[in-house]
Design an enzyme around this catalytic site. Sequence first.
Site, PDB file in Angstrom:
ATOM      1  N   LYS A  13       0.833  -1.212   0.000  1.00  0.00           N
ATOM      2  CA  LYS A  13       0.000   0.000   0.000  1.00  0.00           C
ATOM      3  C   LYS A  13       0.867   1.261   0.000  1.00  0.00           C
ATOM      4  CE  LYS A  13      -2.198  -0.921   3.860  1.00  0.00           C
ATOM      5  NZ  LYS A  13      -1.648  -2.230   4.272  1.00  0.00           N
ATOM      6  N   ARG A  88      -9.808   1.119   8.781  1.00  0.00           N
ATOM      7  CA  ARG A  88      -9.352  -0.226   9.088  1.00  0.00           C
ATOM      8  C   ARG A  88     -10.391  -1.026   9.855  1.00  0.00           C
ATOM      9  NH1 ARG A  88      -3.396   0.662   8.935  1.00  0.00           N
ATOM     10  NH2 ARG A  88      -2.330  -1.316   9.213  1.00  0.00           N
ATOM     11  N   ARG A 123      11.307  -5.743   4.564  1.00  0.00           N
ATOM     12  CA  ARG A 123      10.839  -4.367   4.427  1.00  0.00           C
ATOM     13  C   ARG A 123      11.681  -3.405   5.247  1.00  0.00           C
ATOM     14  NH1 ARG A 123       4.673  -2.513   5.283  1.00  0.00           N
ATOM     15  NH2 ARG A 123       4.856  -2.974   7.500  1.00  0.00           N
ATOM     16  N   ARG A 156      10.994  -1.637  10.877  1.00  0.00           N
ATOM     17  CA  ARG A 156       9.970  -1.190  11.818  1.00  0.00           C
ATOM     18  C   ARG A 156       9.890  -2.093  13.046  1.00  0.00           C
ATOM     19  NH1 ARG A 156       4.615   0.046   8.376  1.00  0.00           N
ATOM     20  NH2 ARG A 156       3.727  -0.969  10.212  1.00  0.00           N
ATOM     21  N   ARG A 167      -1.039  -8.868  13.406  1.00  0.00           N
ATOM     22  CA  ARG A 167      -1.541  -7.873  12.448  1.00  0.00           C
ATOM     23  C   ARG A 167      -2.329  -8.535  11.328  1.00  0.00           C
ATOM     24  NH1 ARG A 167       3.819  -5.388  11.067  1.00  0.00           N
ATOM     25  NH2 ARG A 167       2.731  -3.946   9.690  1.00  0.00           N
TER      26      ARG A 167
HETATM   27  P1  AMP Z   1       0.630   0.602   9.012  1.00  0.00           P
HETATM   28  O1  AMP Z   1       1.852   1.431   8.843  1.00  0.00           O
HETATM   29  O2  AMP Z   1      -0.518   1.057   8.145  1.00  0.00           O
HETATM   30  O3  AMP Z   1       0.898  -0.872   8.878  1.00  0.00           O
HETATM   31  O4  AMP Z   1       0.133   0.821  10.527  1.00  0.00           O
HETATM   32  C1  AMP Z   1       0.940   0.435  11.614  1.00  0.00           C
HETATM   33  C2  AMP Z   1       0.099   0.316  12.868  1.00  0.00           C
HETATM   34  O5  AMP Z   1      -0.498   1.579  13.187  1.00  0.00           O
HETATM   35  C3  AMP Z   1      -1.069  -0.658  12.796  1.00  0.00           C
HETATM   36  O6  AMP Z   1      -0.682  -1.995  13.047  1.00  0.00           O
HETATM   37  C4  AMP Z   1      -1.980  -0.105  13.885  1.00  0.00           C
HETATM   38  O7  AMP Z   1      -1.518  -0.462  15.173  1.00  0.00           O
HETATM   39  C5  AMP Z   1      -1.806   1.400  13.729  1.00  0.00           C
HETATM   40  N1  AMP Z   1      -2.796   1.969  12.775  1.00  0.00           N
HETATM   41  C6  AMP Z   1      -2.548   2.517  11.562  1.00  0.00           C
HETATM   42  N2  AMP Z   1      -3.683   2.904  10.963  1.00  0.00           N
HETATM   43  C7  AMP Z   1      -4.685   2.605  11.829  1.00  0.00           C
HETATM   44  C8  AMP Z   1      -6.106   2.734  11.789  1.00  0.00           C
HETATM   45  N3  AMP Z   1      -6.737   3.260  10.725  1.00  0.00           N
HETATM   46  N4  AMP Z   1      -6.812   2.297  12.873  1.00  0.00           N
HETATM   47  C9  AMP Z   1      -6.203   1.781  13.954  1.00  0.00           C
HETATM   48  N5  AMP Z   1      -4.880   1.607  14.047  1.00  0.00           N
HETATM   49  C10 AMP Z   1      -4.112   2.014  13.001  1.00  0.00           C
END
Ligand code: AMP
Length: 212
Positions: A13, A88, A123, A156, A167
């Site tokens: 993404k 999400r 990654r 990360r 996740r």
């Molecule tokens: P990402 O970088 O999109 O994989 O997001 C990393 C982490 O941030 C996720 O595993 C969640 O813990 C948190 N996070 C990101 N976006 C959201 C969202 N829309 N709702 C809730 N938690 C989020």
Amino acid sequence: MNLVLMGPPGAGKGTQGEILSKRLGIDTISTGVMLRTAIKEQTEVGKLAEGYINEGKLVPDDVIVKIVKERLAKPDCANGFILDGFPRTTAQAEALTKSGVRIDKVLSLEVDDEKIVERLSSRRECSKCGAPYNVISNKPAQEGKCDKCGGELIQRADDTPETIKNRLNVYHEQTEPIKAYYDKLGLLVTAKGEEKLEDTTANVAKALGLEV
Ligand code: AMP
């Protein structure tokens, strides 16, 4: 175009968001990047989010909805935006609809679970600007350095095998149902995430009706 990008963690993404952002001349809004910045700066939101993120859990809906609404109200979003990582949950999707923000398309990037674990371990992310990289499929020009800002590339904290499992479960249980929500609204399109970046990029362009 007001676009939502969805898909499991590591589907691509962030990378496809960057490519589309350049192509369409609109900003990508990544809730993951926003939250990681908040953690780095130890803001109120950052302190609250840190525990959830490190365990692979979702940050509470009300917290994230507030942040996104504030961001979408900024003038640059009037020209269009790409939402990466939001909504999400069904509650977040409903809150977005209720807020009156128009969404033109929701693109779901599809990648099998087995591939995800492999991808996430290779990654990397820029520690300064959050730009996404992969040491196998999306290398920077200079090893360990961001092409865009020269920042150091890091792994990360939530890309560990245990957190990745959580996740993925969270994705299937809480996020995937949104596909049905947007399909009903006639907004959902899908694209397969491939091994090669350029193949995924072509699938995404096709799904969005752009020239390949
Ligand atoms: P990402 O970088 O999109 O994989 O997001 C990393 C982490 O941030 C996720 O595993 C969640 O813990 C948190 N996070 C990101 N976006 C959201 C969202 N829309 N709702 C809730 N938690 C989020």
